[in-house]
Write a protein that holds these residues in place. Structure first.
Motif, mmCIF file in Angstrom:
data_model
loop_
_atom_site.group_PDB
_atom_site.id
_atom_site.type_symbol
_atom_site.label_atom_id
_atom_site.label_comp_id
_atom_site.label_asym_id
_atom_site.label_seq_id
_atom_site.Cartn_x
_atom_site.Cartn_y
_atom_site.Cartn_z
ATOM 1 N N ASN A 62 40.259 8.915 77.699
ATOM 2 C CA ASN A 62 39.467 10.003 78.289
ATOM 3 C C ASN A 62 39.606 10.085 79.801
ATOM 4 O OD1 ASN A 62 38.238 9.030 75.700
ATOM 5 N ND2 ASN A 62 37.095 10.924 75.948
ATOM 6 N N LYS A 63 39.765 8.953 80.460
ATOM 7 C CA LYS A 63 39.920 8.927 81.917
ATOM 8 C C LYS A 63 41.364 8.642 82.333
ATOM 9 C CE LYS A 63 35.180 7.416 82.835
ATOM 10 N NZ LYS A 63 34.310 6.319 83.329
ATOM 11 N N GLN A 64 42.280 8.756 81.397
ATOM 12 C CA GLN A 64 43.697 8.447 81.620
ATOM 13 C C GLN A 64 43.883 7.010 82.113
ATOM 14 O OE1 GLN A 64 45.550 11.669 83.980
ATOM 15 N NE2 GLN A 64 46.448 12.316 82.066
ATOM 16 N N ALA B 134 40.781 12.771 73.511
ATOM 17 C CA ALA B 134 41.772 12.274 74.467
ATOM 18 C C ALA B 134 42.790 11.358 73.824
ATOM 19 C CB ALA B 134 41.069 11.545 75.610
ATOM 20 N N TYR C 22 44.601 13.916 77.300
ATOM 21 C CA TYR C 22 43.657 14.132 78.399
ATOM 22 C C TYR C 22 43.363 15.612 78.612
ATOM 23 C CZ TYR C 22 41.575 14.605 82.940
ATOM 24 O OH TYR C 22 40.712 14.963 83.944
ATOM 25 N N VAL D 83 39.871 18.031 80.677
ATOM 26 C CA VAL D 83 38.579 17.905 81.360
ATOM 27 C C VAL D 83 37.441 17.719 80.347
ATOM 28 C CG1 VAL D 83 36.897 19.060 82.853
ATOM 29 C CG2 VAL D 83 39.326 19.110 83.431
ATOM 30 N N LEU E 242 37.498 14.200 79.422
ATOM 31 C CA LEU E 242 36.959 13.404 80.524
ATOM 32 C C LEU E 242 35.442 13.337 80.444
ATOM 33 C CD1 LEU E 242 37.025 11.942 83.277
ATOM 34 C CD2 LEU E 242 37.136 14.210 84.348
ATOM 35 N N LYS F 38 30.250 20.090 81.238
ATOM 36 C CA LYS F 38 29.667 18.836 81.738
ATOM 37 C C LYS F 38 28.152 18.853 81.612
ATOM 38 C CE LYS F 38 28.841 18.287 86.159
ATOM 39 N NZ LYS F 38 27.427 17.865 86.311
#
Length: 534
Positions: free
Chosen positions: A203-205, A236, A280, A282, A285, A312
């Protein structure tokens, strides 16, 4: 010493992207190709209770280990395992391991399972071992435990004496610092005879970077790294197996067949990309930031046309416990709630910037020190000539910020220069002396007390680019003392949680100060239980 083993979980975790609907041909070919690539361990699928899942071929949701045997190549050094979620399989139905099918079982359990059914979890783990299977223990969402709780898990693992125990980054939320902290607990408390497994999501690479980190940390025990071909997985996805294969082969001299891996990707993974998406993004993320089940991400993405910011905000509105599951009705409710409170506040921000931008601002919170230190506050105003804004109470000469509807209703008839309201209080107004700003732009739901009015105002002042902020009356809560400057405030809710509230607001203030430093100077001009955060 070559202490690293690779585990491919393509057929299990990767398959969750499409409900594990692999054809029997694909299962046979993928297992055979991975085995030829010298992958050490292959997870062939889920083992589920027949009362919960009906196996009908062309799937990696199995009801019995005998159903897996035909997919396991003969004469291979590769180890084959299955995955069983605690509560989703019946250990009593598990046959004795005779070597004709999987020889290991990875058993996953949640923190809720551990806290509420610990003895049941231990019995299931013992039953797997007693049937002759190698036991791999996977505690879901390692980040969900504090250090003390995680050590309790490790103590239970030592008692069970499994083949391995996993650090599991269920929501792809770990930073390298998280890996360092959790690994230090494992290194100190886990029996060295027990292998360590690391399962990352991207998810956050950071799946690859975090895996390299664990490899560099773990030198004195067997280390298992999980991955899937091209990172296939929900949302992700997982660590890319081909990345870690290449790293281990080229940098550390391991004997994996990289070309065979690439051929397998071309034949079986590339076609999936024409039907499904992963990797991945956004939205993914946000799943990592807020530790949310991927189904919540997928549902919001597919159902609503949302900006990244709205995405978000809605994910952050889901209750922390519920985020780890999925409830589509609840998401629908939150979407409607969010839509109702979202407004265009550009006019309000423009007017507020004209008043506060590049100015010194004094925030007067309704603590009792406003009374006790009135002369000090008056001297500050005389010396610094700041713009003054009160929070949740009114003074006739100043603007008043209100982030609570019930508080607003008590203040409507009191004298004031004007109101700055958040959109959860009121989403439209015809009154010239009321300005409404977006509620969701001023809060961070990662904090328990995200709707604290002073913190919301500080976030607004940051958006307005003020030069300095002085704060008075932001006292904190003490038992047995009058905490407010106005008896209309209710102390009751603070009685049993005083210390908890003080700690949380202290952290919020400290984080805010760190974030705006050095652009905005922050000063507490009256005594405060938070003043150590300056």
């Amino acid at each position: 010493m070559k202490n690293i083993k690779l585990l491919d979980c393509m057929l299990r975790d990767g398959g969750r992207l499409f409900d594990c609907k692999f054809s029997d041909y694909e299962i046979s070919q993928i297992t055979d190709r991975l085995s030829k690539s010298n992958i050490d361990i292959i997870e062939i699928g889920f083992l589920r209770d027949p009362a919960k899942t009906n196996y009908t071929k062309n799937s990696t949701f199995f009801n019995d280990v005998s159903q897996m045997s035909r997919f396991i190549p003969r004469d291979t050094k590769t180890k084959y395992v299955a995955f069983a979620d605690y509560g989703m399989f019946d250990p009593d139905l598990l046959p004795v391991c005779d070597g004709s099918s999987v020889t290991g079982l990875r058993v996953g359990f949640t923190k809720k399972n551990f806290n509420q059914e610990k003895e049941g979890v231990k019995k299931a783990l013992r039953d797997v071992k007693s049937k002759g299977y190698e036991l791999f223990i996977q505690g879901v969402n390692s980040l969900g435990y504090n250090d003390e709780e995680f050590v309790e898990v490790l103590e239970m693992v030592n008692e069970m004496e499994p083949f391995s125990f996993g650090i599991v980054d269920t929501y792809g939320a770990m930073f390298p610092e998280d890996v360092d902290r959790i690994y230090s607990l494992v290194d100190k408390h886990l029996n060295k005879k027990i292998a360590l497994d690391f399962h990352a999501h991207n998810n956050k690479q950071l799946a690859f970077a975090n895996s390299i980190n664990v490899i560099n940390l773990c030198k004195d025990r067997t280390l298992i790294i999980d991955g899937t071909l091209e990172g296939v997985g929900k949302c992700a996805g997982n660590l890319n197996l081909e990345l870690i294969v290449n790293y281990l082969s080229d940098e550390l001299g391991y004997n994996y067949d990289f070309d065979e891996i690439l051929d397998t990707i071309d034949e079986f993974i590339r076609p999936l990309k024409n039907k499904y998406s992963w990797g991945y993004s956004v939205p993914a993320l946000m799943g990592g930031l807020y530790k949310s089940h991927p189904n919540n991400i997928i549902y919001l993405f597919d159902k609503f046309r949302l900006s990244c910011k709205d995405f978000k905000n809605i994910i952050s509105m889901i209750d922390k416990e519920k985020r780890q599951r999925y409830d589509y009705d609840d998401i629908e409710r939150l979407y409607l709630e969010y839509s109702d409170s979202k407004i265009d506040d550009s006019y309000a921000l423009e007017r507020l910037k004209a008043k506060y931008e590049n100015k010194k601002v004094l925030v007067k919170s309704p603590g009792h020190t406003l009374i006790d230190y009135k002369s000090n506050i008056d001297d500050y105003i005389k010396s610094n000539n700041p713009e003054v804004i009160t929070v949740s109470y009114t003074e006739s000469d100043f603007m008043c910020f209100v982030g609570n509807k019930r508080r607003y209703e008590k203040l409507i008839d009191k004298k004031h220069e004007g109101f700055v309201l958040t959109s959860n209080v009121k989403n439209k107004t015809d009154l010239e002396d009321e300005l409404i700003v977006n509620y969701n732009s001023l809060i961070d739901r990662r904090y328990a007390l995200y709707d604290n009015s002073v913190m919301m105002l500080l976030n607004l002042l940051k958006k307005l680019r003020v030069a300095e902020i002085a704060i008075a009356g932001f006292d904190g809560y003490e038992l047995g003392k009058e905490n407010y400057n106005d008896e209309s405030f209710n102390n009751d809710r603070q009685i049993e949680k005083t210390d908890e509230i003080n700690r949380e607001i202290s952290k919020m203030l400290r984080d805010f100060i760190d974030k705006v430093n050095p652009e905005i100077k922050i000063e507490l001009i009256t005594p405060s239980l938070y003043e150590g955060t300056e």
